[in-house]
Design a protein around this motif. Structure first.
Motif, PDB file in Angstrom:
ATOM      1  N   THR A 235     -10.322   5.509   8.786  1.00 39.58           N
ATOM      2  CA  THR A 235      -9.362   4.532   9.041  1.00 39.58           C
ATOM      3  C   THR A 235      -9.941   3.533   8.002  1.00 39.58           C
ATOM      4  OG1 THR A 235      -8.729   5.353  11.299  1.00 39.58           O
ATOM      5  CG2 THR A 235      -8.506   2.972  10.646  1.00 39.58           C
ATOM      6  N   ILE A 236      -8.756   2.930   7.299  1.00 40.77           N
ATOM      7  CA  ILE A 236      -9.118   1.517   6.628  1.00 40.77           C
ATOM      8  C   ILE A 236      -8.423   0.334   7.501  1.00 40.77           C
ATOM      9  CG2 ILE A 236      -8.595   0.327   4.502  1.00 40.77           C
ATOM     10  CD1 ILE A 236      -9.055   2.790   3.038  1.00 40.77           C
ATOM     11  N   THR A 237      -9.206  -0.337   8.019  1.00 43.72           N
ATOM     12  CA  THR A 237      -8.412  -1.599   8.515  1.00 43.72           C
ATOM     13  C   THR A 237      -8.445  -2.993   7.808  1.00 43.72           C
ATOM     14  OG1 THR A 237      -9.155  -0.845  10.534  1.00 43.72           O
ATOM     15  CG2 THR A 237      -8.232  -3.102  10.457  1.00 43.72           C
ATOM     16  N   VAL A 238      -7.438  -3.513   7.491  1.00 43.89           N
ATOM     17  CA  VAL A 238      -7.171  -4.627   6.584  1.00 43.89           C
ATOM     18  C   VAL A 238      -6.269  -5.660   7.252  1.00 43.89           C
ATOM     19  CG1 VAL A 238      -6.551  -5.661   4.480  1.00 43.89           C
ATOM     20  CG2 VAL A 238      -6.918  -3.084   4.564  1.00 43.89           C
ATOM     21  N   ASN A 239      -7.178  -6.781   7.673  1.00 45.07           N
ATOM     22  CA  ASN A 239      -6.528  -7.731   8.648  1.00 45.07           C
ATOM     23  C   ASN A 239      -7.201  -9.331   8.464  1.00 45.07           C
ATOM     24  OD1 ASN A 239      -5.238  -8.935  10.955  1.00 45.07           O
ATOM     25  ND2 ASN A 239      -5.047  -6.869  11.916  1.00 45.07           N
TER      26      ASN A 239
ATOM     27  N   ASP B  37      -4.902  12.899   6.572  1.00 47.81           N
ATOM     28  CA  ASP B  37      -5.987  12.562   5.971  1.00 47.81           C
ATOM     29  C   ASP B  37      -6.667  11.229   6.152  1.00 47.81           C
ATOM     30  OD1 ASP B  37      -5.654  15.444   4.996  1.00 47.81           O
ATOM     31  OD2 ASP B  37      -4.581  14.700   3.333  1.00 47.81           O
ATOM     32  N   ARG B  38      -5.868  10.262   6.340  1.00 46.04           N
ATOM     33  CA  ARG B  38      -6.523   8.843   6.227  1.00 46.04           C
ATOM     34  C   ARG B  38      -5.258   8.093   6.993  1.00 46.04           C
ATOM     35  NH1 ARG B  38     -10.003   6.252   1.747  1.00 46.04           N
ATOM     36  NH2 ARG B  38     -11.713   6.582   3.412  1.00 46.04           N
ATOM     37  N   VAL B  39      -5.900   7.034   7.836  1.00 42.19           N
ATOM     38  CA  VAL B  39      -5.066   6.166   8.415  1.00 42.19           C
ATOM     39  C   VAL B  39      -5.480   4.436   7.682  1.00 42.19           C
ATOM     40  CG1 VAL B  39      -4.340   4.977  10.353  1.00 42.19           C
ATOM     41  CG2 VAL B  39      -4.587   7.432  10.493  1.00 42.19           C
ATOM     42  N   ILE B  40      -4.295   3.913   7.314  1.00 37.97           N
ATOM     43  CA  ILE B  40      -4.753   2.608   6.944  1.00 37.97           C
ATOM     44  C   ILE B  40      -3.912   1.496   8.108  1.00 37.97           C
ATOM     45  CG2 ILE B  40      -4.297   1.014   5.117  1.00 37.97           C
ATOM     46  CD1 ILE B  40      -4.247   3.387   3.175  1.00 37.97           C
TER      47      ILE B  40
ATOM     48  N   ILE C 234       0.847  -1.085   0.032  1.00 39.18           N
ATOM     49  CA  ILE C 234      -0.060  -0.021   0.029  1.00 39.18           C
ATOM     50  C   ILE C 234       0.770   1.404   0.031  1.00 39.18           C
ATOM     51  CG2 ILE C 234      -1.739   1.282   1.366  1.00 39.18           C
ATOM     52  CD1 ILE C 234      -2.906  -1.459   2.358  1.00 39.18           C
ATOM     53  N   ALA C 235       1.836   1.242   0.940  1.00 37.62           N
ATOM     54  CA  ALA C 235       2.911   2.406   0.804  1.00 37.62           C
ATOM     55  C   ALA C 235       3.428   2.741  -0.475  1.00 37.62           C
ATOM     56  CB  ALA C 235       3.860   2.147   1.891  1.00 37.62           C
TER      57      ALA C 235
ATOM     58  N   ASP D  89       1.353  10.947  -3.176  1.00 34.79           N
ATOM     59  CA  ASP D  89       0.645  11.051  -1.874  1.00 34.79           C
ATOM     60  C   ASP D  89       1.734  11.323  -0.800  1.00 34.79           C
ATOM     61  OD1 ASP D  89      -2.075  10.948  -2.406  1.00 34.79           O
ATOM     62  OD2 ASP D  89      -2.297   9.002  -2.316  1.00 34.79           O
ATOM     63  N   ARG D  90       1.722  11.812   0.328  1.00 31.64           N
ATOM     64  CA  ARG D  90       2.512  11.682   1.257  1.00 31.64           C
ATOM     65  C   ARG D  90       2.546  10.592   2.119  1.00 31.64           C
ATOM     66  NH1 ARG D  90       3.116  15.466   6.627  1.00 31.64           N
ATOM     67  NH2 ARG D  90       5.071  14.576   7.481  1.00 31.64           N
ATOM     68  N   VAL D  91       3.291   9.781   2.402  1.00 29.41           N
ATOM     69  CA  VAL D  91       2.894   8.476   3.036  1.00 29.41           C
ATOM     70  C   VAL D  91       4.044   8.324   4.226  1.00 29.41           C
ATOM     71  CG1 VAL D  91       2.754   5.992   3.000  1.00 29.41           C
ATOM     72  CG2 VAL D  91       1.879   7.375   1.092  1.00 29.41           C
ATOM     73  N   ARG D  92       3.394   8.170   5.604  1.00 30.49           N
ATOM     74  CA  ARG D  92       4.318   7.861   6.731  1.00 30.49           C
ATOM     75  C   ARG D  92       3.963   6.220   6.971  1.00 30.49           C
ATOM     76  NH1 ARG D  92       2.628  12.175  10.322  1.00 30.49           N
ATOM     77  NH2 ARG D  92       0.688  12.454   9.111  1.00 30.49           N
ATOM     78  N   VAL D  93       5.113   5.558   7.048  1.00 31.71           N
ATOM     79  CA  VAL D  93       4.570   4.107   7.530  1.00 31.71           C
ATOM     80  C   VAL D  93       5.248   4.178   8.877  1.00 31.71           C
ATOM     81  CG1 VAL D  93       5.389   1.738   7.079  1.00 31.71           C
ATOM     82  CG2 VAL D  93       4.848   3.313   5.247  1.00 31.71           C
TER      83      VAL D  93
END
Length: 365
Positions: free
Chosen positions: A320-324, A200-203, A17-18, A26-30
């Motif tokens: 928030t998008i949660t994938v698990n 803006d959004r958390v994954i 995803i990152a 996009d500005r992405v922080r992991v």
């Protein structure tokens, strides 16, 4: 217009995803709880097989269909990654072999019955093999097995190189990667220590790290052993059907092999037990007696994130998008789940020819 997105967890899904988000601008922080050189994700320990046909008797329709879709998507994703980095990730497309010893022929009969029930017997999905066929495909198994199945469409990925290259590609595209940074949720806020994170959004792709946030999520212990035996030359993953366990042996190149079988309902991360090691090594010898002289390189354990129904989940509620819940199917499911996320993450996340309308109409193998 670019977005500010936080990805929590730097395992397989988090890294994919990152990379996809950062390459489109996009500005992405992991934020990853592990440390450099000390991966903690189940994706690092996995054998990384994309094997929906082998898994069909054990998994439901959704997992099987997602796995079939992933077989189509992995080559496209790896092509994009090579375009970005110049590095080609090894992707073994020689299928996989299922075998059983004469005393366990009932396991092969049961597998054949399951594949017939699902309409999957055939040369392009599950082909019955004689001893001569086995000798042609894997000469080093000749004389040990008289029957089996070849699943020609299955694949296997060099997951350790993949994870490293995905991280490098995301960083090169502008992503920030923070190690030793366990993030947790408090109400509607995401915190790193006592510091609130804004975006803006958390994954959230934390796997077992999300046990407090995802109801019913648990860790299921898996154990593997790496061995080196240049005298044995196998070209594709081999699965041994057995009444007690289904063992896999995956060639890793340069005479190295990864062996696994255990699935233990435990969240214990301690080293491999003597009993598990003896069972795995005995089964290794049962596949190829020449492996008696193999050298043990490492014994590894990890926890797979599982939900009660053993199905993956995507929750897009709020910001928030949660994938698990990928369980032991991370590499089998990840590309299909990326495609399912595409409508939420917008244009440019996936190539246009990979995006569906969000329905499951494509989930036919």
């Amino acid at each position: 217009m670019s977005a500010d997105i936080i990805v929590i967890g730097g395992g397989l899904l988090g890294s994919l995803i990152a990379w996809r988000l950062s390459r489109r601008g996009d500005r992405v922080r992991v934020y990853e709880q592990g440390q450099p050189g000390m991966p903690v994700s189940a994706a690092y320990t996995a054998a990384a097989m994309v094997a929906p046909f082998s898994e069909r008797p054990l998994c439901g329709n959704r997992v099987f269909s997602y796995g079939c879709r992933s077989l189509d998507l992995w080559p496209q994703l790896l092509d994009d990654l090579q375009y970005d980095t110049g590095i080609r990730i090894p992707y073994n497309t020689m299928g996989s072999l299922l075998v059983a010893h004469p005393s366990d022929q009932a396991e092969l009969t049961q597998f054949e019955a399951e594949m017939r029930r699902h309409g999957l017997l055939g040369a392009d999905s599950a082909r019955r093999l004689s001893d001569a066929d086995i000798q042609t495909l894997e000469p080093d198994l000749a004389g040990h097995f008289s029957q089996g199945f070849w699943l020609p469409r299955e694949a296997q990925i060099d997951n350790r190189q993949l994870l490293q290259v995905l991280r490098s590609a995301a960083i090169e595209a502008g992503a920030d990667w923070f190690y030793d940074s366990p993030v947790h949720r408090h109400g509607d806020a995401w915190l790193l220590g006592d510091t609130s994170l804004s975006s803006d959004r958390v994954i959230d792709t934390r796997g077992t790290g999300a046990r407090r946030s995802v109801p019913g999520l648990r860790g299921v212990r898996g154990e593997t052993v790496w061995v080196e035996c240049p005298e044995v030359r196998l070209q594709r993953p081999v699965r041994l059907l057995h009444p007690r366990y289904h063992l896999y042996l995956v060639p890793r190149g340069e005479g190295k092999y990864q062996l696994g079988a255990t699935e233990i309902e435990s969240e214990d991360r301690s080293p491999v037990s003597v009993r598990s090691a003896m069972e795995m090594l005995s089964a290794l010898w049962a596949i190829a007696p020449q492996m008696a002289e193999a050298r043990i390189l490492s014994l590894e354990t990890n926890l797979r994130p599982a939900l009660p129904d053993h199905l993956p989940m995507i929750d897009t509620t709020g910001d928030t998008i949660t994938v698990n819940g990928l369980f032991r199917h991370g590499y089998l499911l990840a590309p299909a789940l990326l495609e399912k996320l595409a409508p939420q993450l917008g244009d440019g996340f996936m190539p246009d020819n990979m995006i569906t309308d969000g329905r499951d109409a494509w989930m036919v193998c």
